[in-house]
Every structure is written in C-alpha cells, then in structure tokens.
Scaffold this active site. Structure first.
Site, short mmCIF file in Angstrom:
data_model
loop_
_atom_site.label_atom_id
_atom_site.label_comp_id
_atom_site.label_asym_id
_atom_site.label_seq_id
_atom_site.Cartn_x
_atom_site.Cartn_y
_atom_site.Cartn_z
CD GLU A 339 -2.66 0.99 2.65
OE1 GLU A 339 -3.79 1.47 2.66
OE2 GLU A 339 -2.18 0.38 3.63
CE LYS A 341 4.75 5.46 6.73
NZ LYS A 341 4.34 6.83 7.02
NE ARG A 346 -3.52 4.61 11.02
CZ ARG A 346 -2.80 3.59 11.49
NH1 ARG A 346 -1.50 3.76 11.72
NH2 ARG A 346 -3.35 2.42 11.71
CD GLU A 486 5.96 9.29 4.94
OE1 GLU A 486 6.40 9.19 6.10
OE2 GLU A 486 4.84 9.73 4.68
CE LYS A 491 -1.97 -1.63 5.85
NZ LYS A 491 -3.23 -0.85 5.79
NE ARG A 502 5.79 0.74 16.95
CZ ARG A 502 5.62 1.85 16.22
NH1 ARG A 502 5.60 1.76 14.90
NH2 ARG A 502 5.49 3.03 16.80
CE LYS A 506 7.71 2.83 10.68
NZ LYS A 506 7.28 3.99 11.50
#
Length: 666
Positions: A339, A341, A346, A486, A491, A502, A506
């Site tokens: 996905e 970032k 958020r 970024e 996931k 966590r 990322k």
C-alpha cells in the site's frame, strides 16, 4: 543496685528526649518521622517504649500500636474486641491513602524490568498495605497510576505551576525557575514548599486518593490563575512535601515510575491490556474484572471480552521498519498487500447513525477544519453503512491534477493557500461495520467488505492504493522511491487487525541498506536544550547547523534528540563547550542566526571548536523556523559522530542546497 537501674532508665529517657528534640529542629527539607510507619522494628518494641515514642509524635498517631497489628477477619464470636466494620473501615482507608499510593509509585520506580513492575502492582492489589488483602478502590488506583492514559486537561505548564507556587509560598520566582531547569517541576515545588516561611507542610500524610481525585477533577475545570491559586490553597495545608510532589506529577501526567498501561493492566488481569487496546475504556474493563471475582486477588482466573465501542477511539495498528525485501518476504510468506504510504495525517473515523467522531493517531480529536466536509460525503460513500469505524488518512488533493499536496498543507493557514484543493479521505481499513467487529477477520476479508460497501467519490472519499503482490516487491519499492512518495506499508493478507501492535511493515528509503539511502548531512552542534523526564537536568536535545560562507554566519538546520546512548550522553555533558543562555534571545551570540522559537538553553562557546555529527532523516525538507534558507531534516537522528571531520569539512549551507536539489531530482 536499685540506684543503678533508676540511673539507667533516666539516661535512656533523657536520650530519647534529646533525639526527638534534635528531630524537631531539623531543616524543612530533611525527611521527617511523620508516623510510626517510618520507624523500623516498631512491632519489636515493648509497649512502654511504644507509648513513650508516641508521646513525641502527633496526636493522630494515638492508637497506632493497635493499627499496626494485623487486621483479623471478622468473626461471630462475642469475644471480638472491635466490630468488623471498624477494622475493615480502617483497612480500606489505608489502602486508599495517598501515602500508600506514594509508596506504591516508589516501589514501581525502584525495580527495573517490566515483569518486576507488574509484580509490584499485582502484590499490592492482591495483599494490600498490610500484606493480607486489598480492600481499596481498584478503579481509581489504576486510573491514577495511568495519568498519561486517563488524561484530564489542567491548562498548567511547568512554568505556570512555578508562577502559581512562587506566589502561594512566597518563594523567589527566579530561584524556582533555576531549580526547574533540573527537569522536574514536582521536585522544585516540594523543595520550596518544605522551606517556605509562609506555608508549612503537614506533619503527617492524611489525604486519600479520593481527596486527590476530587481536587484534580475540580482543577481541570479552572482556567483563571486566581481560581487555580485558591484551589491549591485549599489542599496545601493537608499535604506533606511528598504529597504535594505526587499531586504535581499527576497534574503533569508523569509519575516518574517508568511504567505504562501494559505494566499496570497486566497486573490486574492477563486480558486487561488487550481489552484496553481495543476499547480504551478503563472503567468498563475494571468493572467487568471486579464483577467476575470477589476480590482483585482472584481476577486472573476468568477471561474478559471487551469489544469495540462506537465513538470511542481504538489504538491504531502500527507498522515496524522493514529494511530489506528479504525481511518482508520472510514475515509475509503467504503474500502481502503493498500500500502506498501517503504523506498525510492518520484519521480514525467513527460513524454512529448521524453522529461522527474523528480521532488522530494519538487518539485526540482531529481539528474540525480538517474534517468538517467529510461528514457530508461519508454517508454517500457508505450508503448502507449506519455504524462503522474506518482506518484512513487525510490529505489535501489538487483537484486539477489529482495529486496529493505536501505534508502540513492541511493546516488552516496553509490550506487557504491552495484554492483548487479538497480534503480527501484515503480509506485503507475497516474495523467495524453495522454492528459487527471486523478485528479478527483477515486483511483479505476486511478488504472485500470495504470494497463491497464503499463507493468512491473522486477527490473526497477514495480507497488507498493497494496491490496484492508475491515477488514483485523490489520493483514496487523502486517505483515509489522514484516517484518521490514516502514509502510503502506491507500487510499480510491473512493478518488480523491488532490494535496497538506493530505487525505491519513500513518501507522507506532511509530504512533500506542500513540507512545508506537516507538523506543525510554532516552538521555542527550549535546549542542544546535540557531534556525532560529521566534526562531532566542534562543536555539531551541538540541544535544542529551549518556555516554560511557568503555571510560569515552560522545557521540552524534541525533539532535532534535520538541516536545517542546513555553513556554517550553522559560524556557529552562535559565534552561540549557550552554557554548557558536559558532560552534568552537577547543572549544569542552575533555569530548565530536563530529564530526566537529555536533559542536553546545553551549555545556553543565557539562553533568552530564543536563536534560534527552525521544527521540522517526521512528527507531534506523545508521548515520556516530554521535559518539555513528554511532547509531542515525530517525525522532526524544522529547516525555517527564524525571525529574525522571539523567545521571546515562539515556540510556548508551551499553544499546543503546541492544535497536538497539532488534528493528531489533523483
């Protein structure tokens, strides 16, 4: 023989009198014997000696010998000397006393590890203050042990507290501010309270945690300084120095015990912390635990299930840094979603009928100007979604190009600069839909539910860009970096939603290849600030900058507080040659160009003699508070001390501009 015995008893009596006279004349800052609880070996003394010592202590200690005896369970025997209610009442008062709360905090602070801290709390809520059983208010105890989690807002910063107490205590304001530089306003207040000529501390701690809770609740409603002073004046006469210290720490939301929600809640019940991560509802959790058991000592035997609550924030699921493609593939062997970032904010969206709430990553309400337009479009995107909780990100979108605008553009003033732009909600997860919690459903199923029930509204409500990948991750990472985005969030397709955990990954360019892809610069230490908490009283935040050859002046680039271990920080206290200016902008030396908001506690005596540190971050960016043409470092950290470099070979302003150009165009 009789004369010798009489003389011996007389000498003992005189000695006792002399010792207590000395104690009576002690300085205000010296620890006092306030009650028999402070006397080691009390129970081993004879009744006569106990009575003699009690005569030197406050009247409130009379009967202390009886209270020090273990409280026996109530019986129906007519020979019971005290009614059961009297014994239990005394026990409850002690378990709820502020004195015992202080002792518990000290015990938690004095042990180092997570398990040790949890065990200290568990022992107290199991055995109580007398080592037999706990009969206090468990809910209030837990809430006070977590002042940073169960927050009240007091509108009182450290300097405001110092100002209030300098007036209340008749203390020198400047002296109190100097003491405050050591980093603990609560300790500052205690010291000046115990030496005050105007107000004297109580000889004995007599407050309960209920007294303190009522005081704090009323304080949270006061905003005027005079009202706050009057309210403090109502409780100060009842406080010992340490009582007032713990009250100030509760106001500052930091008990200095190095224990968080997990340490405390794990002591109450094995499921309590997980339930808290989901519901954020301490009241319901503790009440349910207490309802499952006759006493806190037996709370660990029953499972509890606290579900999601609409309009109550849930701890967001988080991501940990992933430093290689191999690491990602290992952690997600069944495949993953990749996905984008985005560089936004958020937001957790709660919708219950026509009621909306929006929470930030830190679970605070989102500022209304950022989300007010979303209430119109969410019902259109979710036509059949009466109740839902979404995990998402908001960005400002250029309506002409469809591209996201830079981080920070959502600010109310910045937002006005972009006329052809809308706030857009990028939805990437759904935790709750029409009465059903989706937390335990795999990511793949949650995504299907989202796509089946949401209709995109261009530039208003859209799906976060996500792809299912197996082995194409390296290409995806390269693409994202080249586009200047970024990074990626990865996931597991079978992963459930775990609040606060966590378990996502990322990927950012400064994580890859040991950080070698990060934007970095070799900067000079120009100043420093005192740290807070455990680092109070020492320089632990540093002002980094570069030299501008064209103007013969030093410019600020960034503040940095991560990258040094404790041992290195300790050495820096003496190795750095600094001059204390206490954030006074009039004392900033002429060689330093520094905006008022960046004036530190210390500045370098001579910048050309200061060390050079390599500072790396997510990117070189713009920040108007810094004077190196607004160039700064986002998420800065010290990656190494460049002992091989001096100020001449450090990154200059001209070189920094070149680095910015290349980082944006490669």
């Amino acid at each position: 023989m009789i004369v010798n015995i009489f003389l011996q008893q007389y000498i003992i009596s005189i000695t006792k009198w002399f010792v207590f006279q000395v104690f009576a004349k002690q300085r205000a800052t010296t620890a006092k014997i306030e009650s028999v609880d402070d006397i080691g070996g009390w129970d081993s003394l004879t009744a006569e000696d106990q009575d003699h010592i009690l005569s030197f202590l406050p009247d409130s200690n009379s009967g202390a010998r009886e209270r020090k005896q273990p409280i026996k369970p109530a019986t129906t025997s007519p020979s019971t000397s005290k009614p059961a209610s009297s014994s239990v009442g005394t026990k409850i008062d002690k378990d709820n006393s502020l004195r015992e709360f202080r002792r518990l905090c000290a015990d938690i602070s004095n042990v180092p590890g997570y398990i040790d801290k949890t065990n200290v709390v568990k022992k107290f809520i199991t055995l109580g203050s007398d080592g037999v059983s706990y009969n206090g208010d468990l809910l209030l105890l837990i809430k006070l042990l977590l002042p940073g989690v169960v927050k009240r807002i007091y509108n009182l910063q450290s300097k405001q507290i110092v100002k209030l107490f300098s007036r209340l205590l008749g203390a020198d304001h400047d002296e109190m501010l100097e003491s405050l530089e050591l980093g603990d306003v609560a300790e500052t207040v205690r010291i000046f309270f115990e030496s005050s000529q105007r107000l004297s501390p109580s000889n004995k701690s007599c407050l309960t945690i209920h007294d303190v809770d009522r005081f704090l609740e009323h304080l949270s409603k006061l905003t005027r300084e005079e009202d706050q002073m009057s309210h403090f004046a109502s409780i100060i006469p009842k406080c010992t120095g340490n009582d007032l210290k713990i009250i100030i720490r509760l106001i500052k939301h930091d008990l200095r015990i190095n224990a968080g929600a997990k340490h405390i809640l794990d002591a109450v019940h094995p499921d309590a912390y997980e339930a808290f991560q989901t519901s954020r509802d301490i009241n319901s959790i503790i009440k349910k635990i207490a309802g499952n058991s006759s006493s806190p000592s037996k709370t660990g035997t029953n499972t509890i299930d606290i579900g999601l609550s609409l309009l109550t924030p849930v701890l967001p699921m988080l991501a940990q840094a992933c430093k290689s493609v191999e690491e990602a593939m290992k952690k997600c062997p069944n495949g993953m979603y990749s996905e984008i970032k985005y560089d936004g904010e958020r937001v957790q969206v709660h919708k219950s009928g026509k009621n909306f709430k929006f929470f930030s990553r830190s679970l605070k309400p989102v500022l209304p100007h950022k989300v007010k337009t979303l209430e119109e479009f969410i019902p259109k995107a979710f036509r059949h979604g009466n109740d839902l909780i979404l995990d998402s990100e908001i960005l400002l979108i250029d309506t002409n190009s469809g591209k996201p605008l830079p981080f920070g553009s959502l600010g109310i003033h910045k937002k006005n600069e972009f006329k052809d732009a809308n706030v857009c909600l990028f939805v990437f997860d759904c935790m709750f839909y029409n009465g059903e919690s989706l937390l335990h459903k795999p990511m793949k199923e949650r995504r299907k539910i989202m796509h089946a029930n949401m209709t995109e509204i261009p530039n208003r409500i859209v799906f976060s860009e996500m792809e299912e990948i197996q082995k194409e991750l390296e290409k995806m990472i390269t693409k994202v970096i080249r586009l200047g985005l970024e990074g990626l969030v990865l996931k597991d397709i079978n992963g459930i939603y775990e609040p606060g955990k966590r378990h996502w990954l990322k990927v950012k360019k400064d994580y890859l290849f040991g950080g070698s892809m990060a934007d970095s610069a070799d900067l000079v230490v120009l100043g420093a600030w005192y740290g807070t908490g455990q680092k109070g009283g020492m320089m632990s935040v540093f002002l980094m900058g570069c030299y501008d050859e064209s103007r013969n002046i030093w410019c600020t680039v960034t503040k940095v507080h991560t990258g040094h271990d404790d041992e290195t920080l300790e050495k820096l206290q003496t190795e750095l040659d600094m001059v204390k200016i206490s954030k006074d902008s009039l004392k900033v030396p002429p060689w330093l160009k520094c905006n008022k908001t960046m004036v530190p506690d210390f500045v370098a005596k001579d910048p050309k003699e200061q060390p050079v540190w390599e500072i790396a971050g997510a990117e070189l960016t713009k920040n108007v508070v810094h004077t190196a043409d607004g160039i700064s470092v986002r998420f800065p950290r010290v990656t190494r001390i460049r002992s091989d470099k001096d100020w001449k070979s450090a990154t200059s302003l001209q070189e920094l501009k070149v680095l910015v150009f290349y980082s944006k165009n490669t």
